[in-house]
Design a protein around this motif. Structure first.
Motif, PDB file in Angstrom:
ATOM      1  N   GLN A 207       1.162  -1.208   0.002  1.00 36.37           N
ATOM      2  CA  GLN A 207      -0.041  -0.086   0.125  1.00 36.37           C
ATOM      3  C   GLN A 207       0.763   1.250   0.175  1.00 36.37           C
ATOM      4  OE1 GLN A 207      -2.943  -0.407   3.232  1.00 36.37           O
ATOM      5  NE2 GLN A 207      -4.371  -1.487   1.837  1.00 36.37           N
TER       6      GLN A 207
ATOM      7  N   ASN B 290       2.224   1.682  -3.350  1.00 35.56           N
ATOM      8  CA  ASN B 290       1.029   1.952  -4.273  1.00 35.56           C
ATOM      9  C   ASN B 290       0.582   3.728  -4.225  1.00 35.56           C
ATOM     10  OD1 ASN B 290      -1.277   1.908  -6.031  1.00 35.56           O
ATOM     11  ND2 ASN B 290      -2.319   0.096  -4.880  1.00 35.56           N
TER      12      ASN B 290
ATOM     13  N   GLU C  98       3.640   5.372  -5.914  1.00 40.28           N
ATOM     14  CA  GLU C  98       3.618   5.350  -7.655  1.00 40.28           C
ATOM     15  C   GLU C  98       2.504   6.308  -7.954  1.00 40.28           C
ATOM     16  OE1 GLU C  98       2.902   1.289  -8.813  1.00 40.28           O
ATOM     17  OE2 GLU C  98       3.778   1.838 -10.804  1.00 40.28           O
ATOM     18  N   ARG C  99       1.306   6.087  -7.369  1.00 42.39           N
ATOM     19  CA  ARG C  99       0.166   6.970  -7.943  1.00 42.39           C
ATOM     20  C   ARG C  99       0.497   8.408  -8.003  1.00 42.39           C
ATOM     21  NH1 ARG C  99      -5.053   4.148  -5.242  1.00 42.39           N
ATOM     22  NH2 ARG C  99      -5.667   2.500  -7.058  1.00 42.39           N
TER      23      ARG C  99
ATOM     24  N   SER D 216      -5.432   8.887  -3.453  1.00 46.71           N
ATOM     25  CA  SER D 216      -4.791   7.582  -3.818  1.00 46.71           C
ATOM     26  C   SER D 216      -4.807   6.774  -2.427  1.00 46.71           C
ATOM     27  CB  SER D 216      -3.342   7.660  -4.326  1.00 46.71           C
ATOM     28  OG  SER D 216      -3.502   8.343  -5.489  1.00 46.71           O
TER      29      SER D 216
ATOM     30  N   LEU E 108      -7.591   3.134  -0.814  1.00 47.46           N
ATOM     31  CA  LEU E 108      -6.893   1.798  -0.455  1.00 47.46           C
ATOM     32  C   LEU E 108      -7.313   1.646   1.113  1.00 47.46           C
ATOM     33  CD1 LEU E 108      -3.161   2.308  -1.466  1.00 47.46           C
ATOM     34  CD2 LEU E 108      -4.928   0.522  -2.544  1.00 47.46           C
TER      35      LEU E 108
END
Ligand SMILES: Cc1cc2nc3c(=O)[nH]c(=O)nc-3n(C[C@H](O)[C@H](O)[C@H](O)COP(=O)(O)O)c2cc1C
Length: 394
Positions: free
Chosen positions: A199, A202, A205-206, A329, A333
């Protein structure tokens, strides 16, 4: 030896409060305001106090042409010139004064618009516990603010007759609306659980990752991110304070957008203390699993927008976009997120090895696992982020 004034200088006549016994004995409060000159030269770390003669002389010198040092001394007096040199307001081309000369040259290379550079340098904090100050002043709650400052300007602005208004249709809610409505500033992180590394990766990266790349010239790449960036320069770097992520040692890191990798940076003695000061003493934010100092490399944006009055504004706007992308983002999650500008820039600069006029933090975002308990209040009138278990007693 040659000398000239530093590139940017703004002279501030500032009222400073002093205690004077005579005033008290004469029936006054003992507190007397006096005006002092402060020189803002953004290649220096902070403004410096000068006297009226030094202000006159500094204001009379040019910042472009190098002039003979002896001639300067003869014109303005050796003591005054020596003081201005020692403060770094006059730069000299000899080895003895190389450090201020280097800082001034580096500053010139970055291509700041002068007034923006003054504002940027002067608005930085070091070691401020803003949360405690706000609490002491009774300004933490909306009611405390209302009592101190009176009624605020109205929530909604009326710009004409109500009968002229055109009421717009409302669209059906989609999943995107659900995501937008879940966005809320998280002030309650679960410090007992580690953030899963997938997470963590993630979100980075986003928000900060390069999603595409174009070769604008042989030696000039332009990257695509999920947020817009003025001039497509994407100058903002992500400097991480990682506190509690699975499979990652707590410490300082720099995120590399091109290869989606972390660069470990030299450690600090006390990571929790850095996190505390990074967010101006707001423990509810310092608890986040990950804190991200968003620091534009000013010289990358200003390479394109040279000495431009809008350029600094653009770097600030970039931070706002990245922050909203980070919120969405993280929330997608199931995580919590926040942004704050109440940051101690100087503490962050020292920890990450940054020079404030080259690359400086403008905000700190954080993200991590939300707590089940609301200890610090959040703004969630539609009960989207809460209840988890129970809201706190008011
Ligand atoms: C630039 C910026 C700085 C902020 N700074 C702080 C802060 O220092 N402390 C804090 O508790 N909240 C801070 N906030 C969060 C706001 O208080 C929050 O957005 C507002 O109360 C509305 O709540 P919401 O974000 O949950 O909708 C900041 C928000 C923004 C956009």
């Amino acid at each position: 030896m040659k000398a000239r004034r530093c590139a940017v200088l703004w002279l501030e006549p500032r009222e400073v409060a002093h205690f004077e016994l005579d005033d008290l004995l004469g029936g006054g409060t003992g507190v007397v305001n006096q005006v002092h000159w402060f020189a803002h030269a953004p290649h220096l770390s902070e403004p410096v106090a000068i006297d009226a003669q030094q202000a006159m002389v500094a204001g009379a010198l040019g910042a472009t042409a190098w002039v003979d040092f002896d001639a300067l001394e003869q014109a303005h007096g050796a003591a005054c010139i020596a003081a201005l040199v020692a403060l770094g307001l006059i730069v000299c081309d000899d080895a003895q004064h190389a450090s201020n000369h280097h800082a001034d040259t580096r500053f010139r290379d970055v291509q700041w618009y002068g007034l923006s550079s003054v504002s940027h340098a002067a608005s930085r904090w070091a070691g401020i516990d803003a949360a405690a100050e706000v609490q002491e002043a009774g300004l933490y709650s909306p009611l405390g603010l209302r009592n101190a400052y009176g009624v605020p300007p109205p929530t909604f602005l009326d710009r004409g007759a109500s009968e002229d208004r055109i009421v717009l249709e409302r669209a059906a809610y989609t999943g995107f609306d659900d995501l937008l409505d879940l966005r809320s500033t998280c002030r309650n992180f679960d410090t007992t659980r580690a953030l899963p590394r997938a997470q963590f990766a993630n979100v980075l990266e986003r928000v900060f990752g390069a999603r595409g790349q174009v070769q604008a010239a042989d030696d000039f790449e332009v990257i695509k991110r999920t947020s817009p960036s003025g001039g497509a320069m994407h100058p903002t770097e992500a400097y991480l304070i990682v506190q509690n992520v699975e499979g990652l040692a707590p410490g300082l890191y720099h995120y590399r957008p091109g290869d989606h990798a972390l660069q470990p940076l030299p450690p600090v003695d006390d990571l929790a203390k850095l996190a505390f000061y990074a967010v101006g003493g707001q423990q509810w934010f310092a608890d986040a699993h990950v804190l991200v100092a968003l620091a534009p490399r000013f010289e990358r944006n200003f390479w394109k927008y040279r000495n431009h009055p809008k350029a600094y504004r653009v770097t600030i706007l970039d931070i706002g976009h990245l922050s909203q992308t980070l919120f969405l983002s993280a929330i997608e999650l199931g995580l919590g997120a926040y942004i704050t500008a109440a940051i101690n820039e100087v503490d962050l600069e020292q920890a990450f090895g940054l020079t404030h006029f080259v690359e400086g933090p403008l905000a700190v975002c954080g993200f991590g696992i939300r707590s089940d308990e609301m200890v610090t209040s959040e703004f969630d009138p539609n009960r989207k982020a809460w209840p988890r278990k129970s809201p706190p007693a008011e």
